[in-house]
Scaffold this active site. Structure first.
Site, PDB file in Angstrom:
ATOM      1  N   GLU A 278       0.832  -1.206   0.000  1.00  0.00           N
ATOM      2  CA  GLU A 278       0.000   0.000   0.000  1.00  0.00           C
ATOM      3  C   GLU A 278       0.869   1.259   0.000  1.00  0.00           C
ATOM      4  OE1 GLU A 278      -3.352   2.090   2.945  1.00  0.00           O
ATOM      5  OE2 GLU A 278      -2.002   0.533   3.692  1.00  0.00           O
ATOM      6  N   LYS A 363      -9.994   1.855  -1.977  1.00  0.00           N
ATOM      7  CA  LYS A 363     -10.293   1.370  -0.627  1.00  0.00           C
ATOM      8  C   LYS A 363     -11.681   1.817  -0.203  1.00  0.00           C
ATOM      9  CE  LYS A 363      -8.331   1.442   4.047  1.00  0.00           C
ATOM     10  NZ  LYS A 363      -7.226   1.991   4.880  1.00  0.00           N
ATOM     11  N   CYS A 448      -5.514  -2.587   3.285  1.00  0.00           N
ATOM     12  CA  CYS A 448      -5.339  -2.333   4.712  1.00  0.00           C
ATOM     13  C   CYS A 448      -6.566  -2.714   5.531  1.00  0.00           C
ATOM     14  CB  CYS A 448      -4.966  -0.863   4.925  1.00  0.00           C
ATOM     15  SG  CYS A 448      -4.443  -0.492   6.613  1.00  0.00           S
TER      16      CYS A 448
END
Length: 598
Positions: A278, A363, A448
């Site tokens: 990331e 995300k 994440c």
């Protein structure tokens, strides 16, 4: 004790034995509490201390620490305190405060041992669900995160999700605590409680036996992959807080990637996919596609991808410009106008083998008050955040699910569809060309925080995911316990959906996990390294949890609402006497009592 059980600096992968004792004191306390104030305080302190001890590493989140640790600790404690009130509701009645009434012949079912144990277990399970879901969800510091060293118990997640694990642990604690109360209580007066405790202990034993049989079968079950994908996951271990360019990160990642490609070539193998963590690219796409065609000057990114001739997934950002219609006043006239709004997405970027940018996944679940800033568009709040914390903008959550199809190899276990669709409009050469096209695997790339939430992972699976590849960067925490806590929560996804999970992290924990939660390959924490692994892709199967989601949590919610409504009623006949008749009966009782005393 719960903090010691959760992965920490002393027990890196946790110590589940402590969970068998952690909630006994809390259960004993709630059997002594007599008012809502104490009930709130007891659970407030329980959740606050657990959060601060187990998640102390949140303080390392630079300028955001006031929110990540301070606000999250206070918020978690407030949720815990509220559930302390919910715990106490069924026990707060006009006569339940008198301990003598517990031994009366006619008493409410909600004061029975079975009810106390099941209500305590259900409410705490509900608490963990509430604290782990939604915008403010924080799934760390939970009972399930402490159970990694007992993988047979973890297999329950394919049926109930992580909340089934929590339910079983809390149920054991409640039964053990009740046994302590019986041992030190009045043996003659508590015969009925003894019988109830034995009954529920037997039920727990049967349930545990079934779960162990299921867990052993699933953990040791031989699974044969239908496809294989040789992937290189890069752990560049760069400093995420450095404001300088991403040059060093890219060059380090290129070096590590090239080393693994050379190693594979020596054994006659070729990589099918390269994954970087990331945020490894700092310039926003799609406008920066041209930028990375010449940067870094030592080895431009696009040129590097073209040379290795392998599709790549990079962590980066995407900017999207949208036009917003509005109106402006010019003199006495109102004129329609348009203004441009920029939206920034934390993204996984796909490059094809020719070095061309192909698309992105944004995300969906952002970290509250770190990536997602509520009402940041309001000028007053924007000015406050910029002045006090130094934050001028936040990320925008993704608004769609995106999958990447990557060429792979099929195994002998791969079965072609029984019925083949024939398009009569295509020529024979076109049909043969399609037949000779390589097989692909459909990959989803949760970023994440995404991999800890059912509302992200479940739709990704239901829409066709064959392989989860998580890219993340927890290196800012500087603590090994942070990396492992995130990994343990993520590993449940592999079990819940019986799907292989790959994690590519900046500093760790980079790992490949099979559908039973076993680690196939991994890298050491906080070291520059890369991993070349033949990743197995298994036939998709619909687990109970994938089909019904958090059904156990919803069941606990139903139990809670029923018990809350029930708490307004007392089920002894005396409580159903109308007020006038009740007062007369009170007078008669007083007269009888005075005569008996004389």
């Amino acid at each position: 004790m719960l903090s010691a059980a959760i992965p920490n600096e002393l027990y890196l992968f946790g110590c589940p034995v402590y969970t068998l004792l952690a909630f006994i004191p809390l259960y004993l306390i709630f059997n002594k509490i007599k008012d809502f104030k104490t009930a709130f305080l007891a659970f407030f302190l329980q959740t606050l201390t657990t959060h601060l001890i187990s998640s102390f590493w949140l303080a390392y989140f630079k300028d955001y620490a006031v929110f990540t640790l301070g606000a999250s600790a206070f918020g978690t404690a407030c949720i815990g305190g509220a559930f302390g009130l919910f715990f106490f509701i069924p026990y707060y009645t006009s006569d339940c405060q008198n301990k003598l009434n517990e031994y009366s012949i006619v008493f409410s079912l909600r004061r029975s041992t079975i009810f106390r144990i099941l209500y305590f277990t259900s409410t705490y399970t509900l608490y963990e669900w509430v604290k782990s879901a939604g915008f403010l969800g924080y799934p760390w510091g939970t009972v399930s995160s402490a159970m990694y060293k007992w993988p047979v118990i973890m297999q329950t997640a394919s049926i109930t999700g992580v909340y089934g694990v929590t339910f079983m642990v809390i149920l054991f604690n409640a039964i053990a605590a009740q046994c302590i109360l019986l041992y030190y209580g009045n043996q003659q007066l508590e015969k009925s409680k003894y019988k109830d405790t034995v009954q529920i202990a037997k039920c727990f034993g049967v349930l545990l036996l079934l779960l162990l049989i299921h867990g052993i079968y699933q953990y040791d079950k031989p699974r044969k992959p239908v496809k294989e994908l040789t992937a290189i996951t890069v752990q560049q271990n760069s400093d995420p807080w450095k404001a300088e360019s991403d040059k060093n990160s890219i060059l380090t990642s290129q070096k590590l990637t090239q080393e693994k490609i050379n190693e594979l070539a020596m054994t006659g193998r070729k990589a099918d996919l390269v994954v970087w963590s990331e945020g490894c690219l700092s310039h926003a796409f799609p406008t920066s596609e041209g930028y990375y065609s010449w940067y870094p000057t030592e080895k431009p990114l696009s040129q590097f991808v073209k040379e290795i001739n392998v599709p790549c997934i990079f962590g980066g950002s995407v900017i999207r410009r949208t036009k917003i219609a509005g109106a402006e006043t010019e003199g006495e006239q109102t004129v329609e106008s348009e203004r441009e709004r920029k939206e920034y997405f934390n993204s996984a970027l796909l490059y094809d083998a020719d070095g061309k940018y192909r698309g992105y996944y944004a995300k969906n679940h952002l970290v509250p008050f770190a990536e997602a800033l509520p009402f940041i568009e309001v000028p007053v709040i924007h000015a406050f955040m910029e002045k006090v914390v130094g934050i001028s903008a936040g990320w925008t959550p993704g608004d769609q699910y995106v999958f990447f199809n990557v060429p792979c190899r099929v195994t002998q276990n791969y079965k072609l569809p029984a019925v083949k669709n024939i398009d009569l409009n295509k020529t024979l050469s076109e049909q043969k060309k399609e037949e000779n096209m390589p097989a692909t695997v459909q990959i989803s790339t949760p970023i994440c925080f995404d991999d800890a939430f059912t509302d992200i992972m479940r739709p990704l699976f239901l829409n066709g995911t064959e392989l989860f590849i998580n890219i993340t960067d927890d290196s800012w925490s500087l603590k090994k316990s942070s990396e492992i806590q995130h990994f343990v929560i993520a590993s449940y996804s592999a079990i819940e959906y019986r799907t292989t999970l790959v994690r590519s992290a900046n500093a760790g924990y980079s790992v490949v996990v099979d559908p039973s939660g076993k680690v196939i390959a991994d890298l050491p924490l906080f070291e520059e390294d890369a991993l070349a692994t033949d990743i197995p892709v298994f036939q998709r199967q619909m687990t109970t949890y994938a089909r019904f989601g958090n059904w156990l949590a919803y069941l606990c919610l139903i139990i809670f609402f029923l018990c809350t409504i029930w708490s307004y009623f007392d089920f002894s006949p005396y409580d159903y006497i109308p007020s006038e008749r009740k007062s007369k009966k009170d007078k008669k009782k007083k007269k009888k009592n005075s005569k008996n005393k004389k």
